[in-house]
Design a protein around this motif. Structure first.
Motif, mmCIF file in Angstrom:
data_model
loop_
_atom_site.group_PDB
_atom_site.id
_atom_site.type_symbol
_atom_site.label_atom_id
_atom_site.label_comp_id
_atom_site.label_asym_id
_atom_site.label_seq_id
_atom_site.Cartn_x
_atom_site.Cartn_y
_atom_site.Cartn_z
ATOM 1 N N LEU A 181 0.668 -1.057 -0.055
ATOM 2 C CA LEU A 181 0.145 0.125 0.179
ATOM 3 C C LEU A 181 1.081 1.255 0.134
ATOM 4 O O LEU A 181 0.451 1.915 -0.676
ATOM 5 C CB LEU A 181 -0.978 -0.126 1.228
ATOM 6 C CG LEU A 181 -1.879 1.519 1.554
ATOM 7 C CD1 LEU A 181 -2.983 1.096 0.012
ATOM 8 C CD2 LEU A 181 -2.461 1.028 1.900
ATOM 9 N N PRO A 182 1.482 1.375 0.861
ATOM 10 C CA PRO A 182 2.912 2.660 1.044
ATOM 11 C C PRO A 182 3.394 3.428 -0.397
ATOM 12 O O PRO A 182 3.223 4.214 -0.875
ATOM 13 C CB PRO A 182 3.993 2.244 1.769
ATOM 14 C CG PRO A 182 3.476 1.329 2.968
ATOM 15 C CD PRO A 182 2.872 0.742 1.864
ATOM 16 N N ILE A 183 4.402 1.459 -1.781
ATOM 17 C CA ILE A 183 4.104 2.188 -2.383
ATOM 18 C C ILE A 183 2.863 2.788 -3.383
ATOM 19 O O ILE A 183 3.426 3.115 -4.453
ATOM 20 C CB ILE A 183 4.550 0.467 -3.387
ATOM 21 C CG1 ILE A 183 6.053 1.912 -3.824
ATOM 22 C CG2 ILE A 183 4.185 -0.253 -3.729
ATOM 23 C CD1 ILE A 183 7.126 0.993 -5.291
ATOM 24 N N ARG A 184 1.946 1.979 -2.897
ATOM 25 C CA ARG A 184 0.288 2.711 -4.246
ATOM 26 C C ARG A 184 0.287 3.754 -4.065
ATOM 27 O O ARG A 184 -0.099 5.376 -4.756
ATOM 28 C CB ARG A 184 -0.247 1.840 -4.086
ATOM 29 C CG ARG A 184 -1.879 1.950 -4.752
ATOM 30 C CD ARG A 184 -2.384 1.677 -6.399
ATOM 31 N NE ARG A 184 -2.197 0.260 -6.257
ATOM 32 C CZ ARG A 184 -2.967 -0.083 -6.678
ATOM 33 N NH1 ARG A 184 -4.500 0.051 -6.134
ATOM 34 N NH2 ARG A 184 -2.887 -1.252 -7.308
ATOM 35 N N ILE A 185 0.169 4.303 -2.927
ATOM 36 C CA ILE A 185 -0.155 5.450 -2.672
ATOM 37 C C ILE A 185 1.318 6.732 -2.929
ATOM 38 O O ILE A 185 0.468 7.734 -3.445
ATOM 39 C CB ILE A 185 0.057 5.818 -1.038
ATOM 40 C CG1 ILE A 185 -0.700 4.895 -0.148
ATOM 41 C CG2 ILE A 185 -0.648 7.371 -0.003
ATOM 42 C CD1 ILE A 185 -2.669 5.710 -0.558
ATOM 43 N N ALA B 129 1.364 11.205 3.403
ATOM 44 C CA ALA B 129 2.531 12.011 2.433
ATOM 45 C C ALA B 129 3.301 11.239 3.875
ATOM 46 O O ALA B 129 3.872 10.309 3.281
ATOM 47 C CB ALA B 129 2.520 13.120 3.291
ATOM 48 N N ARG B 130 3.680 10.546 4.921
ATOM 49 C CA ARG B 130 3.820 9.711 5.642
ATOM 50 C C ARG B 130 4.281 8.256 5.270
ATOM 51 O O ARG B 130 5.115 7.811 4.906
ATOM 52 C CB ARG B 130 3.243 9.071 7.352
ATOM 53 C CG ARG B 130 4.077 10.229 7.821
ATOM 54 C CD ARG B 130 4.069 10.063 9.503
ATOM 55 N NE ARG B 130 1.561 9.848 9.652
ATOM 56 C CZ ARG B 130 1.565 11.682 9.646
ATOM 57 N NH1 ARG B 130 2.362 12.304 10.525
ATOM 58 N NH2 ARG B 130 -0.373 11.047 10.040
ATOM 59 N N VAL C 193 7.452 6.231 3.238
ATOM 60 C CA VAL C 193 7.515 4.439 3.565
ATOM 61 C C VAL C 193 8.431 4.397 2.628
ATOM 62 O O VAL C 193 9.246 3.755 2.630
ATOM 63 C CB VAL C 193 7.143 3.553 4.293
ATOM 64 C CG1 VAL C 193 6.853 2.604 4.427
ATOM 65 C CG2 VAL C 193 6.463 4.580 6.090
ATOM 66 N N ALA C 194 8.079 4.292 1.285
ATOM 67 C CA ALA C 194 7.908 3.808 0.044
ATOM 68 C C ALA C 194 9.366 4.570 -0.392
ATOM 69 O O ALA C 194 9.981 3.689 -0.421
ATOM 70 C CB ALA C 194 6.832 3.905 -0.974
ATOM 71 N N GLU C 195 9.190 5.857 -0.578
ATOM 72 C CA GLU C 195 10.060 6.233 -1.013
ATOM 73 C C GLU C 195 12.125 6.147 -0.009
ATOM 74 O O GLU C 195 13.063 5.385 -1.034
ATOM 75 C CB GLU C 195 10.151 7.899 -0.944
ATOM 76 C CG GLU C 195 9.410 8.809 -1.336
ATOM 77 C CD GLU C 195 9.715 8.877 -3.132
ATOM 78 O OE1 GLU C 195 10.767 8.436 -3.688
ATOM 79 O OE2 GLU C 195 9.242 9.015 -3.408
#
Length: 490
Positions: free
Chosen positions: A60-64, A460-461, A465-467
């Motif tokens: 989910l983080p990389i999707r967002i 944004a958080r 995480v993905a970044e």
């Protein structure tokens, strides 16, 4: 919210829509309101993507993170929000059974293109591609998705079109669809009628397969996937080495794909006589993350490197295995769940009618109880890019092309049923104005949802995480948003 003054009737209708939207914003279900706030948009996306874990950075983080790159990426990655809007605003379509076809489900310029029907060999074709969202539904949902995609392509390229020009885009979309629906659009006509088709087929024909595989594969120390893939000077893909258990699970699941008489050509191409010999042909297996992905970002994807019978550039091939969750239109309750085959089998089966060609290298497997689509990662796959849609006339031409491909694919999915074709043609006569109005309204809703997501600190958080995960694996930070391009107007 502001609306263009097309005429008195249009203005009155928008005024009514505004009052309805303000009331809808007070309702509990944020996904169908016209003014969803930041918390509601993120919460809705989390509910609609329950198959993606919040705790795994490349789920989910990389999707967002992908959705926050820009409005066009947001559109491409939020078919669920689009279909939730349709559920509330296109009720008569959802109830009309006479217009049901096999939908593509996520049609936009990046989901049409070239492919070889035999993997890395065979005929080179141009058609619909990337059918992960395919399902049975009313034909106009595909046309509406296409129309909205063109509005977001215009945003991406800074193009401003007048109301009359947007009406023309919808007319071109419907005219192309009518042409394709009549069954009079062979491959050669696509090539002769559409410059972008000719250009992409020529590009595919000129592809240097050895160079393409060289970007993905390192031959200096054995033959294995590179940890990162560089494209145009930046990291485009991340490949994570899997452990022995995961490798075994992937290879075991693929044995069925290479078993039986129907898979004889597949076995010949990788030099095995029996599916039990598959291990000897597998050179490497990795968990694959394509950074530019939007619609399928976050689902589990694997790449499998195989030996192949051929000279330089043809002595290997890459298969991709992609997890296939339920389609967005089904997850939001717009269409009923399909019965029978598992999801990956349904997606694989849809390739034949929608692409109007049989591809022996598309299939389905089950890995650890998860249905996965199997298809080649081919050097010969070329899709339109943003530079192909940077002028108003190119938006119109793309509308006609997408309509044509959808029309012939839908007709092929119906088969020999003239009555159903006639029913759709009858409904199509009055479709262009409706598509134009609804695509404008849906685009407003999705653009506001994007802006709400950008404002959300929790989103944004998750993005950070993905970044951080991306930076850890690439050795440098990857920016989420690029510079805006100068626009053109009509």
């Amino acid at each position: 919210m502001t609306f263009r003054n097309r005429d008195a009737t249009r203005l009155a209708r928008h005024a009514l829509n505004l009052r309805v939207a303000l009331l809808a914003a007070m309702m509990a279900f944020a996904a169908v309101s016209q003014h969803a706030d930041a918390d509601e948009v993120l919460g809705t996306l989390q509910r609609m993507n329950s198959h993606l874990s919040t705790d795994i950075p490349n789920a989910l983080p990389i999707r967002i993170n992908s959705l926050r790159r820009g409005p066009n990426d947001f559109f491409r990655g939020t078919a669920d929000l689009f279909y939730s809007w349709c559920r509330e605003h296109c009720t008569e379509w959802a109830a009309d059974r006479d217009g049901v076809v096999q939908l593509h489900g996520d049609i936009h310029a990046g989901n049409i293109g070239t492919y070889r029907i035999g993997g890395n060999s065979g005929e080179l074709c141009f058609s619909l591609v990337d059918l992960d969202e395919t399902c049975a539904g009313y034909f106009a949902f595909d046309l509406l998705r296409a129309a909205v995609s063109l509005r977001f392509a215009a945003i991406e390229n800074g193009i401003t079109l007048s109301d009359e020009k947007w009406e023309r885009v919808s007319e071109q979309l419907c005219d192309g669809y009518a042409s394709g629906l009549c069954g009079d659009v062979p491959d050669e006509r696509l090539r002769s009628e559409f410059p972008v088709v000719r250009a992409l087929l020529a590009k595919a024909e000129e592809t240097d397969a050895a160079e393409y595989f060289g970007r993905f594969v390192d031959r200096s120390d054995g033959t294995r996937f590179r940890d990162v893939v560089i494209k145009k000077g930046r990291v485009a893909d991340i490949n994570e080495t899997v452990d022995s258990d995961a490798r075994s699970a992937v290879v075991s699941s693929l044995r069925g794909f290479f078993d039986g008489e129907s898979a004889a050509a597949r076995r010949r191409q990788i030099g095995i006589k029996d599916a039990r010999e598959l291990d000897s042909a597998v050179l490497d297996v990795v968990r694959w993350t394509r950074l530019d992905s939007s619609g399928s970002q976050g689902v589990r994807k694997f790449l499998v490197l195989l030996k192949a019978n051929g000279g330089p550039g043809a002595d290997m091939m890459i298969l991709q295995l992609k997890e296939e969750p339920a389609p967005a239109a089904e997850r939001v309750g717009l269409v009923k769940p399909a019965s029978g085959a598992n999801r990956a089998e349904a997606v694989a089966a849809a390739h034949v009618p929608l692409q109007c060609h049989h591809s022996e290298w598309v299939g389905a497997v089950v890995m650890g109880g998860v249905p996965c689509l199997v298809k080649p990662k081919s050097p010969y796959s070329k899709e339109p890019s943003a530079k192909d849609l940077n002028r108003p006339r190119e938006i119109e031409e793309m509308a006609r092309l997408m309509g044509t491909l959808l029309g012939r694919g839908h007709a092929n999915s119906i088969g020999n049923d003239p009555g159903r074709i006639d029913a759709i043609r009858e409904r199509l006569r009055a479709a262009a104005p409706v598509l134009n109005n609804r695509s404008a309204d849906a685009a407003v809703f999705l653009r506001e949802a994007y802006e709400s997501l950008i404002r959300n600190p929790d989103a944004a958080r998750l993005s950070q995480v993905a970044e951080s995960w991306i930076a850890e694996r690439t050795g440098r930070h990857t920016k989420s948003a690029g510079k805006k391009k100068p626009g053109r107007s009509d």
